[in-house]
Design a protein around this motif. Structure first.
Motif, PDB file in Angstrom:
ATOM      1  N   MET A   1     -14.916   8.695 -19.801  1.00 34.87           N
ATOM      2  CA  MET A   1     -13.969   7.976 -20.648  1.00 34.87           C
ATOM      3  C   MET A   1     -12.648   8.747 -20.722  1.00 34.87           C
ATOM      4  N   ASP A   2     -11.532   7.996 -20.613  1.00 37.59           N
ATOM      5  CA  ASP A   2     -10.268   8.737 -20.588  1.00 37.59           C
ATOM      6  C   ASP A   2      -9.918   9.292 -21.977  1.00 37.59           C
ATOM      7  N   LYS A   4      -7.129   9.482 -23.554  1.00 39.18           N
ATOM      8  CA  LYS A   4      -6.220   8.693 -24.393  1.00 39.18           C
ATOM      9  C   LYS A   4      -7.012   7.726 -25.286  1.00 39.18           C
ATOM     10  N   LEU A   5      -8.013   7.077 -24.656  1.00 40.95           N
ATOM     11  CA  LEU A   5      -8.829   6.115 -25.395  1.00 40.95           C
ATOM     12  C   LEU A   5      -9.667   6.831 -26.452  1.00 40.95           C
ATOM     13  N   LYS A   6     -10.199   7.996 -26.074  1.00 42.11           N
ATOM     14  CA  LYS A   6     -11.029   8.779 -27.012  1.00 42.11           C
ATOM     15  C   LYS A   6     -10.192   9.186 -28.246  1.00 42.11           C
ATOM     16  N   THR A   7      -8.965   9.670 -27.993  1.00 39.08           N
ATOM     17  CA  THR A   7      -8.086  10.072 -29.108  1.00 39.08           C
ATOM     18  C   THR A   7      -7.743   8.865 -29.975  1.00 39.08           C
ATOM     19  N   ALA A   8      -7.478   7.742 -29.301  1.00 35.77           N
ATOM     20  CA  ALA A   8      -7.132   6.536 -30.057  1.00 35.77           C
ATOM     21  C   ALA A   8      -8.317   6.059 -30.889  1.00 35.77           C
ATOM     22  N   LEU A   9      -9.523   6.146 -30.311  1.00 37.78           N
ATOM     23  CA  LEU A   9     -10.716   5.732 -31.057  1.00 37.78           C
ATOM     24  C   LEU A   9     -10.957   6.651 -32.252  1.00 37.78           C
ATOM     25  N   ASP A  10     -10.757   7.961 -32.021  1.00 34.69           N
ATOM     26  CA  ASP A  10     -10.898   8.926 -33.127  1.00 34.69           C
ATOM     27  C   ASP A  10      -9.958   8.558 -34.266  1.00 34.69           C
ATOM     28  N   ALA A  11      -8.722   8.201 -33.900  1.00 39.36           N
ATOM     29  CA  ALA A  11      -7.723   7.855 -34.926  1.00 39.36           C
ATOM     30  C   ALA A  11      -8.088   6.531 -35.595  1.00 39.36           C
ATOM     31  N   ALA A  12      -8.603   5.577 -34.793  1.00 35.26           N
ATOM     32  CA  ALA A  12      -8.940   4.264 -35.347  1.00 35.26           C
ATOM     33  C   ALA A  12     -10.078   4.366 -36.354  1.00 35.26           C
ATOM     34  N   PHE A  13     -10.952   5.348 -36.146  1.00 38.40           N
ATOM     35  CA  PHE A  13     -12.082   5.523 -37.058  1.00 38.40           C
ATOM     36  C   PHE A  13     -11.845   6.666 -38.050  1.00 38.40           C
TER      37      PHE A  13
ATOM     38  N   PHE B  16     -17.211   3.302 -42.640  1.00 31.48           N
ATOM     39  CA  PHE B  16     -16.957   2.140 -41.786  1.00 31.48           C
ATOM     40  C   PHE B  16     -18.053   1.085 -41.876  1.00 31.48           C
ATOM     41  N   ASN B  78      -2.784   7.080 -34.852  1.00 27.76           N
ATOM     42  CA  ASN B  78      -2.560   8.169 -33.910  1.00 27.76           C
ATOM     43  C   ASN B  78      -1.051   8.430 -33.817  1.00 27.76           C
ATOM     44  N   LEU B  84      -0.804   1.874 -29.719  1.00 25.86           N
ATOM     45  CA  LEU B  84      -2.159   1.832 -29.153  1.00 25.86           C
ATOM     46  C   LEU B  84      -3.192   1.805 -30.284  1.00 25.86           C
ATOM     47  N   LEU B  88      -5.786  -1.092 -30.816  1.00 30.59           N
ATOM     48  CA  LEU B  88      -7.203  -0.746 -30.715  1.00 30.59           C
ATOM     49  C   LEU B  88      -7.953  -1.191 -31.969  1.00 30.59           C
ATOM     50  N   ARG B  89      -7.312  -0.983 -33.113  1.00 30.96           N
ATOM     51  CA  ARG B  89      -7.963  -1.365 -34.372  1.00 30.96           C
ATOM     52  C   ARG B  89      -8.170  -2.875 -34.407  1.00 30.96           C
ATOM     53  N   VAL B 107     -18.919   7.773 -29.599  1.00 26.61           N
ATOM     54  CA  VAL B 107     -17.621   8.312 -29.156  1.00 26.61           C
ATOM     55  C   VAL B 107     -16.965   9.184 -30.233  1.00 26.61           C
ATOM     56  N   VAL B 108     -16.979   8.715 -31.461  1.00 28.94           N
ATOM     57  CA  VAL B 108     -16.253   9.452 -32.500  1.00 28.94           C
ATOM     58  C   VAL B 108     -17.139  10.535 -33.131  1.00 28.94           C
ATOM     59  N   ARG B 139     -10.993  -1.412 -22.935  1.00 34.25           N
ATOM     60  CA  ARG B 139      -9.940  -0.926 -22.024  1.00 34.25           C
ATOM     61  C   ARG B 139      -9.188  -2.104 -21.406  1.00 34.25           C
TER      62      ARG B 139
END
Lengths: 236, 144
Positions: A1-2, A4-13, B16, B78, B84, B88-89, B107-108, B139
């Motif tokens: 997994m790239d 950028k997506l991992k960081t964005a997911l971390d931020a989203a959650f 969540f 972010n 993004l 994403l949200r 993932v998180v 993606r």
């Protein structure tokens, strides 16, 4: 997994910071059961017959050895397989009486309980053999280490074969098979000192060391398999 | 196991699921209290599974109670790529509750696959394929 997506997911959650974390963790701590406490607790669940039988056998080893002084060591070592039989019978007690599922339902993992119970029985047996060895060495005229080897080898051999049999053969038949094994090891020990007395000469000691090492490895291997099997059952 | 890290992760999971920080914190503390109370339970390497199972069950019970609130709007984004984050949200909101939960856990919160398999009662292969499917969809939607 790239990345950028991992960081964005971390931020989203990202959740708002918890307010009571530090106070809560300061006020509450997990109390884990210490190994000694576990051993003592589980020793209480070992059947009284195992303790009594071990003490009776210990007395039997001393009485038999005292009555046959020159052959005190062989007479004593002929009884040690019966001690191992007691330990093996205790390890498979839950399985034999169909209580395995009840033990699996307990909060304590069955593997930990089994390990603690076997450690308790094993420690008692080691203590009894440790006391017997110097006494028999005086009566039999052999060294303490040599006597210890003669006592331990049949014990470990019976334990290894017994554990293997009790895993393969279930129920009362398993216990019968273990008893037959213990009896066979006793008889072989007794026969060997009559038919092949040279086996017990000091020159043959290296062979006994090898035999002891093999029996030790085999019983350790079987014990680990038994514990793993109980773990697999727990999470099946 | 670092208990402070796991506290944050369990709290995030509860947050969540419940979308309420106070109820999430209550459930997190209840989860840990139950784990602390099981003082005869020896660590057999399955502590995470134990914690997540309790948290999951408590959240399910709690979410059945009639006082759910919406997720507040002022959630952090972010700083490197706020667009993004927002996109994403919005995509995450379109996912099913279970898929969102899976992404959060794997993932998180970085829960190992073996524990997730036991938690969901599915094979490693099935879980891996499902996870890859969700990530691929995310993606594609973000790129497309």
């Amino acid at each position: 997994m790239d990345r950028k997506l991992k960081t964005a997911l971390d931020a989203a959650f990202e959740a708002p910071p918890p307010e009571g974390k530090a106070a809560f963790l300061r006020a509450h701590r997990r109390r884990e059961l210490r190994p000694a406490a576990l051993l003592l607790t589980q020793a209480g669940y070992v059947h009284w017959w195992t303790w009594a039988g071990s003490c009776v056998l210990f007395a039997g080893i001393l009485v038999l050895a005292a009555g046959s002084e020159p052959q005190a060591v062989w007479s004593g070592s002929a009884l040690t397989p019966l001690l191992a039989l007691l330990a093996v019978a205790e390890s498979g007690r839950a399985k034999r009486y169909g209580m395995e599922e009840l033990e699996l339902a307990c909060r304590m993992p069955q593997s930990s309980a089994l390990l603690a119970r076997m450690a308790a029985v094993g420690l008692l047996h080691l203590l009894l053999l440790g006391i017997s060895a110097p006494i028999l060495s005086i009566w039999g005229g052999t060294g303490v280490v040599q006597t210890g080897i003669y006592l331990l080898t049949p014990y470990l051999l019976t334990a290894a074969i017994g554990m293997e049999l009790s895993r393969r053969v279930r129920g009362q038949q398993g216990l019968l098979a273990c008893t037959a094994t213990a009896a066979l090891v006793c008889v072989i020990g007794e026969l060997a000192q009559t038919v092949r007395p040279e086996l017990y000469l000091e020159e043959m000691l290296p062979l006994w060391y090898i035999a002891l090492a093999i029996c030790l490895a085999a019983s350790g291997f079987e014990f680990v398999r038994m514990i793993r099997e109980s773990e697999a059952l727990q999470w099946n | 196991m670092d208990i402070e890290v796991q506290y944050i992760r369990i709290y995030r999971y509860c947050y969540f699921r419940l979308r309420d920080r106070y109820r999430a914190e209550d459930i997190t503390q209840e989860t840990f209290l139950r784990w602390f109370a099981s003082d005869t339970y020896r660590d057999t390497g399955r502590t995470l599974q134990y914690l997540y199972t309790i948290a999951r069950n408590l959240c399910t019970d709690e979410s059945r109670r009639p006082h759910a609130e919406a997720l507040p709007e002022d959630l952090p984004t972010n700083p490197d790529d706020p667009l993004l984050s927002l996109a994403l949200r919005s995509e995450l909101d379109k996912l099913s509750q279970e898929d969102r939960e899976l992404i959060l856990l794997r993932v998180v919160n970085e829960v190992p696959m073996g524990i997730l398999c036991k938690l969901y009662g599915v094979s490693r292969f099935a879980l891996y394929r499902r996870l890859q499917g969700i990530l691929k969809r995310l993606r594609e939607r973000l790129e497309g």
